[in-house]
Every structure is written in structure tokens, then in C-alpha cells.
Design a protein around this motif. Structure first.
Motif, mmCIF file in Angstrom:
data_model
loop_
_atom_site.group_PDB
_atom_site.id
_atom_site.type_symbol
_atom_site.label_atom_id
_atom_site.label_comp_id
_atom_site.label_asym_id
_atom_site.label_seq_id
_atom_site.Cartn_x
_atom_site.Cartn_y
_atom_site.Cartn_z
ATOM 1 N N LYS A 114 47.487 49.412 60.183
ATOM 2 C CA LYS A 114 46.899 49.469 61.525
ATOM 3 C C LYS A 114 47.851 48.770 62.493
ATOM 4 O O LYS A 114 48.565 47.832 62.104
ATOM 5 N N PRO A 115 47.876 49.190 63.776
ATOM 6 C CA PRO A 115 48.820 48.591 64.748
ATOM 7 C C PRO A 115 48.790 47.067 64.767
ATOM 8 O O PRO A 115 49.843 46.421 64.793
ATOM 9 N N GLN A 116 47.602 46.481 64.704
ATOM 10 C CA GLN A 116 47.509 45.020 64.767
ATOM 11 C C GLN A 116 48.115 44.381 63.513
ATOM 12 O O GLN A 116 48.823 43.374 63.587
ATOM 13 N N ASP A 117 47.844 44.988 62.352
ATOM 14 C CA ASP A 117 48.404 44.466 61.100
ATOM 15 C C ASP A 117 49.924 44.619 61.071
ATOM 16 O O ASP A 117 50.634 43.736 60.573
ATOM 17 N N ARG A 118 50.400 45.768 61.606
ATOM 18 C CA ARG A 118 51.849 45.985 61.674
ATOM 19 C C ARG A 118 52.508 44.931 62.549
ATOM 20 O O ARG A 118 53.550 44.373 62.205
ATOM 21 N N GLU A 119 51.891 44.637 63.676
ATOM 22 C CA GLU A 119 52.437 43.651 64.607
ATOM 23 C C GLU A 119 52.496 42.266 63.947
ATOM 24 O O GLU A 119 53.485 41.546 64.076
ATOM 25 N N GLN A 120 51.437 41.928 63.224
ATOM 26 C CA GLN A 120 51.390 40.622 62.543
ATOM 27 C C GLN A 120 52.474 40.517 61.478
ATOM 28 O O GLN A 120 53.163 39.492 61.367
ATOM 29 N N LEU A 121 52.632 41.577 60.679
ATOM 30 C CA LEU A 121 53.611 41.563 59.594
ATOM 31 C C LEU A 121 55.035 41.500 60.156
ATOM 32 O O LEU A 121 55.872 40.730 59.663
ATOM 33 N N ALA A 164 57.821 50.350 55.134
ATOM 34 C CA ALA A 164 57.287 51.672 54.772
ATOM 35 C C ALA A 164 55.765 51.692 54.665
ATOM 36 O O ALA A 164 55.167 52.759 54.504
ATOM 37 N N LEU A 165 55.117 50.532 54.761
ATOM 38 C CA LEU A 165 53.664 50.489 54.666
ATOM 39 C C LEU A 165 53.004 51.176 55.863
ATOM 40 O O LEU A 165 53.481 51.067 56.989
ATOM 41 N N GLU A 166 51.922 51.870 55.596
ATOM 42 C CA GLU A 166 51.120 52.451 56.678
ATOM 43 C C GLU A 166 50.024 51.452 57.028
ATOM 44 O O GLU A 166 49.096 51.236 56.249
#
Length: 385
Positions: free
Chosen positions: A242-249, A238-240
Motif C-alpha cells: 500500500k502507498p503508506q507502507d511503501r513510503e514507510q519502508l 519488488a514488494l507490492e
């Protein structure tokens, strides 16, 4: 007469109902796996990071965003007499009020000769993991009646669950214990009686009555899955970011699950069972229009619509997991017949009625190699993370 029907339009994604169990209990093998849950509501007691460390076998495993873990260790309370742990004062008091006064072993919690400890040890010796029921669910039913001021009310509530014929009960008992241990039912009954006999429930302590009680728990017990790691993952989703951070997580979480599977096998967070009046009324379908889950990380069961359900339409859940539902009609019927003693006539099964009445070669080979599929054990509705 079983069946639950919508009284108004329920839209896809809407909650059909939320239900608290009459009684719930942890599986007795939890301690072996060092899994700790609230002794009343089954809420996970370990933090998400501790959960991940245990399941991966990596004591140094660190999770990003630790603030997303909702476990509050500062609120945990122990029974002052036997030291079992609760997630809150509310749960400690609720357990004491409903059943724990009868079941509390006090300072004898580690005494192998205490009647309740003898009963639990006997259960562990005949019902290996994966557990699909618990003798302690039956114990809490008896203890609840013992402590109740209105015993008849609770007896009526428990009697709502379906009864089986003697032959069907025999099948269920054998399925729960396995042929190797079916002769142990009388030993369990004697120990159950020694620990818990209650005159108002004398029918439950006879050989036939105990078998009926066993069958009741076996066919109506709903698996309860709680996991602080699961809660953390959903919070991460559910976190908003950045695309790069989302990909890493996402990559981190994917790897975490691979590590868990490598260390402990497929992670199924089914840690107990409970008796739910409404949920037990829901019939099975191989194409269910609703599903059960435990999103609050405790024993509160949520039933959610998978599609729009019209007024008067039956609300159906699946007694099979996703993989089992993809198997042939014959394989599905085999699992349902052996575990729940009925022949499914849902729309999917009717549409496939003309298919050859045999499993595919691949399924036959799999069943020959594995024997009875463990994930089809009786009464075990596991909840994936």
C-alpha cells in the motif's frame, strides 16, 4: 584486438551475457572488517540483518521483512581440514576440485610461518584497503594449473588476457603497490615462489614473469560485489505494498543507508576480484551501452544493455564510476591514463575534444587536497548497493 561486438539486436534491459570467472578470490582485508563470504563463489554468508548490524555498528538493528533474506546458513559447509567456509556443498567440492587441495593449509591455518600465511601477511602489509587486487587471485591461478590434468589448457586460458610492455607493467605495479612499497615486489615474488612454485609455470616465478602476472591481474581483475543487504533491498523494492507502507519502508531504507554512511563511510560492497574472459574483452566508453553487475549475490557476472545495441555494434562498459564519468574530459583521461594506460576516444571524449585541456578549478582543488583519487585505483570496478 580487444573488443566485443553484438551479433544480433540486444534490447535495452536485456542480458548481454552471464559469465563465471576462471578464478576469483576474496580480498585479504575482508576478515578485518568481519565480512564473510563463500571462499569459492563470494556469496555473502551473513544474513541481511547481520550485514546491517555490522555496517551501522548497531547490534540491535532489526530489519522488517526478514523473510526476504536469501542467505541459507543451514547449507554452509567448512573445509574439514582448514575450516574455510563455503555457502554450499557444491562450492566446497568445486573449490577442492579446481585449486583448494594445493592451497589448503590444513591444521596450519593459523601458523604465521606457513608459506601461504607469510605471503598473505606480506600482501596485507603493502596493499591497504581499499583493495583493488589480491595476491590470492594469482595463487589460485597457479593452484588451478597445479591441480589440472590438462595443464596446457589452463595456461592457454590465462594467457588470453592482454599482455603489457615492460614499461607499462612497471607503471601498473607501482600503481597497485604505491611508490612507498614498489620495492616490496621482489619480497612478494620470493614468498610466492616459496609457497607455490610450479615447473609448468616457471616463467611466472622469474622477476619479469612475476611482474607480468601482477600486471595481468591488475588490468584484468574485475571487482566482485556481493551483499545480502543489497539483495534484501532489491527484494523490498519488488514488494507490492500500500502507498503508506511503501513510503514507510522506503524511508526506513533511506535512513539505514544514512546510518551506514555515518558509521562506515560510503558503502561499496566490492569484496573480491575475478578474471572473466568475455568481460575483459569489453572496451571502455565514457558513455557505455552496457553495465556489469552481480545480481545473484555471487561471482556470476551479468552484463546488461543500457540501450538498444545493434548487430555489429561494439559492446562497451565503463571503467569509471558514475561520479568519475561526470568529470571533465581532461580529468577522465587522467584517471584512465594513470590506471589503465590508454587514451579514451569514445563519442563523448571526441565531442568534447575542443574543451580546454585542463580540469576545472574545483577539480584541481579537489585533486590537490586528496592526491590521487582512491576510487580510481587500478582494476577496481566497485558495485554500489
Amino acid at each position: 584486438g580487444k573488443g566485443l561486438f553484438a551479433t544480433q539486436l540486444i534490447q535495452k534491459g536485456e542480458t548481454v551475457f552471464i559469465e563465471r570467472p576462471l578464478v576469483a578470490a576474496q580480498f585479504l582485508w575482508n576478515a578485518l572488517y568481519r565480512y564473510r563470504a563463500c571462499d569459492h563463489c563470494l556469496r555473502a554468508l551473513e544474513k541481511a540483518e547481520e550485514n546491517a548490524q555490522r555496517l551501522t555498528g548497531k547490534p540491535g538493528q532489526v530489519l522488517p521483512h526478514p523473510e526476504l533474506c536469501t542467505v541459507r546458513k543451514d547449507l554452509h559447509q567448512n573445509c574439514p581440514h582448514c575450516q574455510v567456509t563455503y555457502c554450499s556443498t557444491e562450492c566446497l567440492l568445486a573449490a577442492a576440485e579446481q585449486y583448494h587441495q594445493v592451497l589448503c593449509p590444513g591444521p596450519s591455518q593459523d601458523d604465521p610461518l606457513h608459506p601461504l600465511n607469510k605471503l598473505q601477511e606480506a600482501w596485507r602489509s603493502v596493499h591497504y584497503p581499499p583493495e583493488t587486487a589480491s595476491i590470492m587471485l594469482m595463487a589460485r591461478m597457479v593452484a588451478t594449473v597445479k591441480q589440472a590434468k590438462d595443464k596446457d589448457r589452463w595456461i592457454r586460458l590465462f594467457s588470453q588476457f592482454c599482455n603489457k610492455t615492460a614499461n607499462e607493467e612497471e607503471e601498473i605495479v607501482h600503481k597497485l603497490l604505491g611508490d612507498k612499497f614498489k620495492g616490496q615486489l621482489e619480497l612478494l615474488r620470493r614468498l610466492f615462489t616459496e609457497a607455490l612454485y610450479e615447473e609448468a609455470l616457471s616463467q611466472w616465478f622469474t622477476p619479469d614473469g612475476f611482474r607480468s602476472l601482477f600486471a595481468l591481474v591488475g588490468t584484468n581483475g574485475q571487482g566482485i560485489g556481493t551483499s545480502s543487504l543489497s539483495q534484501w533491498v532489491h527484494a523490498c523494492d519488488a514488494l507490492e505494498l500500500k502507498p503508506q507502507d511503501r513510503e514507510q519502508l522506503d524511508a526506513f531504507i533511506d535512513q539505514l543507508y544514512k546510518d551506514i554512511e555515518a558509521a562506515t563511510g560510503e558503502f561499496l560492497n566490492c569484496e573480491g576480484s575475478g578474471l572473466f574472459v568475455l568481460q575483459s574483452c569489453c572496451n571502455h566508453s565514457c558513455v557505455p551501452n552496457a553495465e556489469t553487475s552481480f545480481p545473484e549475490n555471487n561471482f556470476l557476472l551479468h552484463v546488461t544493455a543500457l540501450e538498444d545495441i545493434k548487430p555489429g555494434e561494439e559492446i562497451c562498459i565503463s571503467y569509471l564510476d558514475c561520479c568519475q564519468r561526470e568529470r571533465s574530459r581532461h580529468s577522465r583521461h587522467k584517471i584512465l591514463r594513470e590506471n589503465y594506460l590508454f587514451v579514451c576516444s569514445c563519442p563523448k571524449c571526441l565531442a568534447e575534444a575542443d574543451e580546454p585541456n585542463m580540469t576545472s578549478e574545483e577539480e584541481d582543488e579537489e585533486e590537490d587536497e586528496e592526491g590521487e583519487p582512491e576510487d580510481a585505483e587500478l582494476g577496481d570496478e566497485m558495485t554500489d548497493v
